[in-house]
Design a protein around this motif. Structure first.
Motif, PDB file in Angstrom:
ATOM      1  N   ALA A 202       0.815  -1.221   0.000  1.00  0.00           N
ATOM      2  CA  ALA A 202       0.000   0.000   0.000  1.00  0.00           C
ATOM      3  C   ALA A 202       0.849   1.272   0.000  1.00  0.00           C
ATOM      4  N   ALA A 205       2.733   1.650  -3.251  1.00  0.00           N
ATOM      5  CA  ALA A 205       1.756   2.095  -4.243  1.00  0.00           C
ATOM      6  C   ALA A 205       1.539   3.602  -4.130  1.00  0.00           C
ATOM      7  N   TYR A 230       1.909  -1.434  -5.967  1.00  0.00           N
ATOM      8  CA  TYR A 230       1.401  -2.470  -5.066  1.00  0.00           C
ATOM      9  C   TYR A 230       2.099  -3.810  -5.322  1.00  0.00           C
TER      10      TYR A 230
END
Lengths: 360, 360
Positions: A202, A205, A230
């Motif tokens: 996360a 990303a 991700y």
């Protein structure tokens, strides 16, 4: 240890092999570091000092130090992210710094929750400055990350902060899963991948979308860049899981068999347990006994080596190595969904290659 | 105990004496509570359960509970804040909930850092669910606060989040000061007021501006409302400091002499030490000896009673009581800087009165 290489022993990404990775990481570090230091300087004493220790800028006695600030993959990604949206790399700087602040907030809190005594070859903050400072400075870095973005005052900054907040919530979910898995006898490969996606995917990303969002990219572009980040994060974590068992302590700065000592249900372990067969079953018996053992803390090197050998024999090491390559491939593929300058694409590919072959 | 009253024994604020405080607080609770519960439901297990325990919605065994959710002054203020800007009270709801989330994030972390075992008549989260959950759920509530505001997606929401972030940073600064003061022999009255302004004033200030900002108020209006909230926070804290020493454990849910047991350099203490004279000097000697004592944890009720009596004799109790009235007056005065419906003004005045006469 060669983790994720093509048949010729090197990552197979023609367009990327001209990229100077060292220079790319150095650019991220050079551009973000002064802003990061200025942000940390905003903290009231003694939090500024504690944070400076955590970042490796001073030692435990407060003397200037040339500490190991980490690989700086995230800042490099955040700057490339701005360029992917056609903006100047500099537009990504507040995003790079905000992501670093959130990452270090999580390190400060996770080290305390996990009881980790060493990070980057040094005693962790809670060991040196006590648990209260680890909590407090972590909180402060998290707040500072939001402050840095929101004081830009634009709609784009608001969108960037929202993405960072979403990533932070996933980071926290992942840590919650990680903790609860340590108390369970069995964790599935899927659960482990979900946890690692939260804990590592996360925020990577977010690093890859935040610069683009600050540069005015639309949600589709940001989402596609996040998909690259991700899966890159999952590849990164698979490599980390290999290093957590078989990494060279000299390079990683962690103890030998570090993740086994902490009973971490990391990918090689869960994959080995899921594989079936004699080694897998023997491993399952040993780990079940370990969970109830009162002597676990006094285990010898040899006892951990036995467990590592069983994980390897059951195929957990090879599976995880393949998983790193799988996720790496998905990440690279995702980049096709975004129009961007070819030079930027080549650099993102090169960074993905770097992440899966690193030794620390 | 009557803390801050006029010469006639009641707060002197004619316009406010028709306001139904119970209904005002109840409205804040009723409108914000479902949104708060829905927000907490977003947390991944087991964090949702731990948070529900913290808020008093379930007991330690997970059974539904009708816990004491606190006085709910902040939600009431956030709704009035929206109305002060001419918007509907409902516009302030996300702000009310975000402020409550940040407040409870700080309670979870502070209780752990301070080693406090009881809050609102119940064991604190770290006592029941362990330190890791207290850290993790605190982090999650903080992130959730930002998420709730930013997902509104407007420029106003971005500005509201920025104000909340600023307040949160001050909250953290205040906790850092509070911790460091506990290890110092002397703290000045000014230092104590600064710490309390950070720990209590900043978030109350934010509660009073956040609804207005969400309702489209300009920065001047928001700043002026924050001034009311900041001084109201200082009045609130002065009363809290009195209750922390002389409060009725039945009402406060804390131990007798709670702040003295924790060596808190609260206002009555620092004011007494600064006052000079025999009682002040004797108190200084005792507290200096206490700081080095190995037996402090086994002190009897009587030993704390002696210290409380010296604080009172040196004038620390009376000074703090006057300080509550001073800050209350400044808060009320600040309201003159904003145009707002007279009914809203009367309610803000009535809430200020309530804060300084409360018993818990």
């Amino acid at each position: 240890m060669s983790i994720a290489t093509g048949t010729r022993g090197e990552p197979v990404t023609p367009a990327a092999d001209t990229v100077d990775i060292v220079a790319l990481l150095e650019r991220g570090r050079t551009l973000s570091s002064p802003v990061l230091r200025a942000a940390v300087d905003r903290l009231a004493p003694p939090m500024d000092t504690v944070a400076a220790y955590h970042f490796g800028w001073i030692d435990a006695e407060g003397r200037p130090s040339d500490g190991d600030g980490g690989k700086a993959v995230r800042p490099a990604l955040a700057l490339l992210s701005a360029e992917a949206a056609g903006a100047a790399a500099e537009v990504g700087i507040p995003g790079a710094v905000a992501v670093e602040l959130v990452h270090n907030f999580s390190l400060l809190h996770d080290d305390l929750m996990d009881g980790d005594e060493q990070r980057r070859h040094r005693d962790t903050v809670w060991k040196v400055h006590g648990p209260a400072q680890a909590i407090l400075v972590g909180d402060a870095l998290f707040a500072l990350a939001n402050e840095l973005l929101l004081e830009i005052g634009t709609v784009e900054a608001g969108r960037a902060t929202r993405r960072l907040t979403t990533a932070t919530r996933k980071l926290i979910d992942g840590q919650a899963q990680d903790i609860s898995y340590e108390h369970r006898e069995r964790v599935t490969v899927e659960e482990c991948l979900e946890m690692e996606g939260n804990k590592t995917g996360a925020l990577l990303a977010c690093a890859v979308s935040i610069g683009a969002v600050l540069g005015g990219a639309d949600d589709h572009t940001a989402d596609t860049l996040e998909s690259y980040g991700y899966h890159l994060g999952l590849a990164f974590q698979a490599v980390d899981d290999l290093l957590g068992i078989w990494g060279d302590p000299e390079a990683t700065g962690k103890q030998t068999w570090s993740d086994l000592r902490q009973r971490k249900k990391s990918l090689p372990v869960v994959a080995a347990l899921a594989a079936g067969g004699p080694a897998s079953e023997r491993l399952g018996e040993l780990l079940a006994a370990d969970a109830k053992s009162n002597d676990f803390d006094t285990f010898s090197e040899e006892e951990f080596a036995t467990r590592a050998a069983l994980i390897e024999e059951a195929g957990g090491r090879e599976w995880t190595s393949q998983e790193a390559r799988r996720q790496h491939a998905i990440a690279i593929e995702a980049l096709n969904g975004v129009d961007m300058p070819e030079q930027v694409r080549a650099q993102l590919v090169a960074l993905a290659d770097f992440v899966v072959v690193r030794k620390r």
